[in-house]
Design a protein around this motif. Structure first.
Motif, PDB file in Angstrom:
ATOM      1  N   TYR A   1       0.826  -1.225   0.000  1.00  0.00           N
ATOM      2  CA  TYR A   1       0.000   0.000   0.000  1.00  0.00           C
ATOM      3  C   TYR A   1       0.852   1.263   0.000  1.00  0.00           C
ATOM      4  CZ  TYR A   1      -2.748  -3.775   2.032  1.00  0.00           C
ATOM      5  OH  TYR A   1      -3.305  -4.989   2.292  1.00  0.00           O
TER       6      TYR A   1
ATOM      7  N   ARG B   1      -6.272  -9.639  12.244  1.00  0.00           N
ATOM      8  CA  ARG B   1      -6.092  -8.473  11.373  1.00  0.00           C
ATOM      9  C   ARG B   1      -4.884  -7.651  11.813  1.00  0.00           C
ATOM     10  NH1 ARG B   1     -11.272  -4.990  10.767  1.00  0.00           N
ATOM     11  NH2 ARG B   1      -9.955  -4.028   9.170  1.00  0.00           N
TER      12      ARG B   1
ATOM     13  N   LEU C   1      -1.659  -5.827   9.903  1.00  0.00           N
ATOM     14  CA  LEU C   1      -1.624  -4.370   9.789  1.00  0.00           C
ATOM     15  C   LEU C   1      -0.761  -3.674  10.832  1.00  0.00           C
ATOM     16  CD1 LEU C   1      -5.473  -3.784   9.283  1.00  0.00           C
ATOM     17  CD2 LEU C   1      -3.729  -3.860   7.498  1.00  0.00           C
TER      18      LEU C   1
ATOM     19  N   HIS D   1      -2.219   9.304  16.335  1.00  0.00           N
ATOM     20  CA  HIS D   1      -1.747   8.205  15.500  1.00  0.00           C
ATOM     21  C   HIS D   1      -2.420   6.897  15.892  1.00  0.00           C
ATOM     22  CE1 HIS D   1       0.988   4.835  14.576  1.00  0.00           C
ATOM     23  NE2 HIS D   1       1.168   5.482  13.434  1.00  0.00           N
TER      24      HIS D   1
ATOM     25  N   GLU E   1      -5.291   6.396  17.390  1.00  0.00           N
ATOM     26  CA  GLU E   1      -6.705   6.382  16.997  1.00  0.00           C
ATOM     27  C   GLU E   1      -6.851   5.893  15.564  1.00  0.00           C
ATOM     28  OE1 GLU E   1     -10.423   9.472  16.159  1.00  0.00           O
ATOM     29  OE2 GLU E   1      -8.446  10.227  16.735  1.00  0.00           O
ATOM     30  N   GLY E   2      -6.048   6.444  14.657  1.00  0.00           N
ATOM     31  CA  GLY E   2      -6.135   6.034  13.258  1.00  0.00           C
ATOM     32  C   GLY E   2      -5.790   4.571  13.061  1.00  0.00           C
ATOM     33  N   GLU E   3      -4.778   4.083  13.798  1.00  0.00           N
ATOM     34  CA  GLU E   3      -4.372   2.692  13.659  1.00  0.00           C
ATOM     35  C   GLU E   3      -5.444   1.740  14.187  1.00  0.00           C
ATOM     36  OE1 GLU E   3      -1.246   1.410  12.267  1.00  0.00           O
ATOM     37  OE2 GLU E   3      -1.647   3.387  11.414  1.00  0.00           O
TER      38      GLU E   3
ATOM     39  N   LEU F   1      -8.674   2.336  14.598  1.00  0.00           N
ATOM     40  CA  LEU F   1      -9.926   2.408  13.829  1.00  0.00           C
ATOM     41  C   LEU F   1      -9.907   1.446  12.643  1.00  0.00           C
ATOM     42  CD1 LEU F   1     -10.723   6.232  13.848  1.00  0.00           C
ATOM     43  CD2 LEU F   1     -12.121   4.407  14.838  1.00  0.00           C
ATOM     44  N   ARG F   2      -8.728   1.067  12.187  1.00  0.00           N
ATOM     45  CA  ARG F   2      -8.635   0.103  11.088  1.00  0.00           C
ATOM     46  C   ARG F   2      -9.169  -1.266  11.509  1.00  0.00           C
ATOM     47  NH1 ARG F   2      -2.402   0.505   9.645  1.00  0.00           N
ATOM     48  NH2 ARG F   2      -2.932  -0.581   7.710  1.00  0.00           N
ATOM     49  N   LEU F   3      -9.238  -1.512  12.814  1.00  0.00           N
ATOM     50  CA  LEU F   3      -9.737  -2.798  13.311  1.00  0.00           C
ATOM     51  C   LEU F   3     -11.229  -2.767  13.607  1.00  0.00           C
ATOM     52  CD1 LEU F   3      -6.816  -3.659  15.766  1.00  0.00           C
ATOM     53  CD2 LEU F   3      -7.047  -4.244  13.341  1.00  0.00           C
ATOM     54  N   GLY F   4     -11.863  -1.602  13.437  1.00  0.00           N
ATOM     55  CA  GLY F   4     -13.312  -1.503  13.600  1.00  0.00           C
ATOM     56  C   GLY F   4     -13.769  -1.885  15.000  1.00  0.00           C
TER      57      GLY F   4
END
Length: 323
Positions: free
Chosen positions: A132, A251, A255, A287, A289-291, A293-296
């Protein structure tokens, strides 16, 4: 194994000239005592090796002596072709040089080794950039590489992260590192120690007609190891306590950063349900928070309250957006 080591010792002396017993031992990964025994064996076999004592002493071959024991084994030939990096070589301006060298090497190999070397190209491919992420576009890379080869200083206009963002620097370029598709220059800028520069952040470059001599004790690989270890130490600024589901753990393995994955693996598993509680290292609330949030919904932040509130606010905003 000893015969291979004797050949390697002989080729080291042939290619590098005078070397101390300690240097030979380090290269061959043996003891100094073993080097002494190997030198005696070479001398007994008629190889003209001589030693000199003193500060500048060491072992060397008599001037003009060269061995013809340079034939490649199958494994060595395969390793050389596997080590060829056509993409990075082209970016450095050496693509055609690498191609010509490989053709000459292939032509010099026996037929059987040529077939084995071709199989390397058919079965292995190196793609350096991470997933990516595109590789750096670094238009000044060939010029930087030329300055490194020629040991000549450069004048650059450089964009950095903090103010003032645009600076000018006279750099003495020591070496270049390719890390996950990104090119870095290790250079001396007049301070106490070399520093690291992203090459694609160089806005303008002017080669200077000024030669320089790097510090004799500088080792590029050792510098880079120390640099990355220092970055890792500075990276993590705190900790967060989380709950994460089995699906979230899977996941995260794809990631997450290695340090975060290790912390979760060491966490305590809840029963029933298989969720885990873990204390993970974090860079910053923004940082992290963004990481996460990828795990929902497969992860819940328990502490610190600031990070938990940020996650809740973002989740509420998403719920309103999609309701």
């Amino acid at each position: 194994m000893r015969a291979d080591r004797l050949v390697s010792l002989l080729l080291l002396l042939q290619n590098r000239g005078r070397m101390t017993a300690a240097e030979l031992a380090s290269e061959l990964q043996v003891s100094v005592r073993t080097v002494y025994r190997d030198i005696e064996a070479l001398t007994a076999a008629g190889v003209p090796v001589y030693g000199e004592a003193g500060h500048d002493g060491g072992y060397a071959l008599v001037d003009g002596y060269r061995t013809r024991l340079t034939g490649l084994t199958a494994d060595e030939a395969e390793a050389l072709f596997l080590a060829g990096l056509p993409g990075p070589a082209a970016e450095l301006g050496l693509g055609s040089v690498l191609t010509a060298a490989e053709l000459k090497l292939e032509a010099a190999l026996p037929a059987q080794l040529r077939r084995q070397a071709r199989r390397i190209r058919e079965r292995f491919h190196l793609d350096a950039p991470g997933w990516y992420r595109e590789a750096d576009e670094a238009p000044h890379l060939p010029t930087v590489a030329a300055a490194v080869w020629q040991r000549r200083a450069i004048l650059v206009r450089y964009r950095r992260w903090h103010a003032p963002q645009i600076v000018e620097r006279r750099l003495e370029p020591y070496g270049i590192v390719l890390k996950a598709g990104r090119w870095y220059l290790v250079a001396h800028a007049g301070g106490d120690a070399p520093r690291t520069y992203r090459i694609n952040h160089i806005l303008h470059l002017q080669p200077l007609d000024e030669e320089f001599t790097p510090s004799p004790d500088f080792d590029l690989a050792a510098y880079w190891r120390a640099h990355t270890e220092h970055l890792q130490e500075r990276l993590w600024q705190g900790c967060a306590q989380i709950r994460i589901s089995p699906a979230g753990v899977e996941r995260l393995r794809e990631l997450g950063a290695p340090a975060v994955i290790d912390a979760v693996e060491a966490g305590e598993e809840e029963h029933p349900g298989g969720w885990r509680r873990a204390l993970i290292p974090i860079e910053s609330p923004t940082h992290t928070e963004g990481e996460l949030l990828r795990l929902g919904a497969d992860v819940e932040v328990l502490n610190p309250p600031e990070l938990r509130q940020r996650m809740a606010t973002t989740a509420q905003g998403l719920a309103r957006l999609y309701s």
